[in-house]
Write an enzyme that holds these catalytic residues in place. Sequence first.
Site, PDB file in Angstrom:
ATOM      1  N   ILE A 146       0.835  -1.207   0.000  1.00 44.16           N
ATOM      2  CA  ILE A 146       0.000   0.000   0.000  1.00 44.16           C
ATOM      3  C   ILE A 146       0.868   1.255   0.000  1.00 44.16           C
ATOM      4  O   ILE A 146       1.716   1.419   0.878  1.00 44.16           O
ATOM      5  CB  ILE A 146      -0.922   0.031   1.247  1.00 44.16           C
ATOM      6  CG1 ILE A 146      -1.823  -1.201   1.279  1.00 44.16           C
ATOM      7  CG2 ILE A 146      -1.749   1.312   1.275  1.00 44.16           C
ATOM      8  CD1 ILE A 146      -2.673  -1.306   2.534  1.00 44.16           C
ATOM      9  N   LYS A 215       5.060  -1.085  13.198  1.00 44.62           N
ATOM     10  CA  LYS A 215       4.526  -0.318  12.067  1.00 44.62           C
ATOM     11  C   LYS A 215       3.813   0.952  12.567  1.00 44.62           C
ATOM     12  O   LYS A 215       3.932   2.022  11.955  1.00 44.62           O
ATOM     13  CB  LYS A 215       3.558  -1.188  11.265  1.00 44.62           C
ATOM     14  CG  LYS A 215       4.254  -2.363  10.572  1.00 44.62           C
ATOM     15  CD  LYS A 215       3.214  -3.350  10.055  1.00 44.62           C
ATOM     16  CE  LYS A 215       3.841  -4.530   9.350  1.00 44.62           C
ATOM     17  NZ  LYS A 215       2.838  -5.589   9.063  1.00 44.62           N
TER      18      LYS A 215
END
Length: 443
Positions: A146, A215
């Site tokens: 993404i 993340k």
Amino acid sequence: VTTAPASTTPIERVTIGLLGCGTVGGALAGLLHAQRSTIVARTGVEIVIGRVAVRDPSKVRDVDLPAEVFTTDTMGVVEDPDVDMIVELIGGVDPARGLVARALDLGKPVVTGNKALLASHGEELYTAADAAGVDLLFEAAVAGAIPLMRPLRESLVGEPVSRVMGIINGTTNYILTKMSEEGASYEDALAEAQQLGYAEEDPTADVEGYDAAAKAAIIATIVYGAIVQADEVYHQGISDITADDIAVAARLGYAIKAIAVVEAAGGGGDGPAEVAVRVHPALVPVTHPLASVRDSFNAVFIEGDAVGELMFYGRGAGGAPTASAVLGDVIDAAVNHINGSSARIGPLGRAIVRPIDELSSAYYLSLAVMDRPGVLARVADEFGRHAVSIRSMEQHGLGDEARLIFITHTSQESAVQATLAALRELDIVSDVHSVIRVVGDED
Ligand SMILES: NC(=O)c1ccc[n+]([C@@H]2O[C@H](COP(=O)([O-])OP(=O)(O)OC[C@H]3O[C@@H](n4cnc5c(N)ncnc54)[C@H](OP(=O)(O)O)[C@@H]3O)[C@@H](O)[C@H]2O)c1
């Protein structure tokens, strides 16, 4: 990268030193080969893999590269004067940290997909890249394929982002999807994820939230322009979620998802940014876009004062999808290298990360209590005493026991924990089955 070269423009060449040629590195080599003419036509730059460092050069690999480019000498590749740029796809902190640092010291741009490295040693590496004036790009480190880092760093750099919520671990999303759609137990869904290669043999990093915490730390760092490290991120895993929780949540109009939440929590201006960063299972209203993200897909939902709501959706892992994200960075860094420019990140100061006790959330609570008159009033009294207000309640009789299910209004974590501690002390409460935060329909 938008300008096509004039036909007379000579083709520039950028030579990559590739560190690691496994799932992602191998797929990157294939993509670079397949896209060579497109890249040259669109950028005027020919990107070639000059040397490749691996652990075992004798391994059979499905890549179109001559045997002589392979070596075990990682530092030799970084320091090779013919190598212009380093692509680090080994993973883990060591030896990646020293190799990336050395490349930046030598003024070589670096592309990496290494969340573990950036979420623990990002500060020194962003500073080194800034000092050297070269790119350190890491699109693949968060949410795989993404495009997220570039939109956050570039398109949204001036946006007052209030919150980012993400499904950024495909393994846990796959497990929770199986549990909700097939009524599978956590154990069976995990075993299936392992069989399909979505979960590691030791699934701890995924199911206990360590991977998502790393993340989330990187997202927070980029969104708020201040360093957040993985070990500062509150994380809670999904292993306590039961098929029953999922069924009850569905009846109430919610899906249970493993969510990372990154929020502004004050500060900014001349002072350090204050942020709230956490990773935990959460009830998400079925009407929220994140609730429809199934299987191993990832999605990131961004709320900004000017932009409103945005959602990015796609594959969070896998060789080719991740290599696609790496390739975008490689092309950007190669073009910047030719132009003598770079995408600046830092140097960045430290963010103030607010402790979980100070944060607020709505909660879903499921309790087992004695089924006799006055119990509900006594339980409700404990909520009131701790200033936790109840949004909805259900009661089901089960013989001598009853089950009480509450959804609270947004309340401070410390108040909810104090309420739970008080409830556990009551002899009329036999068990607190489940305590799960609710996000996405704040009041
Ligand atoms: N896989 C994904 O879906 C995914 C998604 C997002 C981000 N990432 C990130 O991308 C990076 C690479 O992941 P991957 O899945 O491609 O890993 P991988 O398949 O395990 O490949 C690692 C590669 O590094 C080499 N290597 C390992 N230790 C080394 C050492 N000490 N010296 C030299 N070479 C060494 C290995 O050599 P051999 O081949 O000889 O063993 C292998 O080629 C990681 O940071 C990961 O977090 C991966």
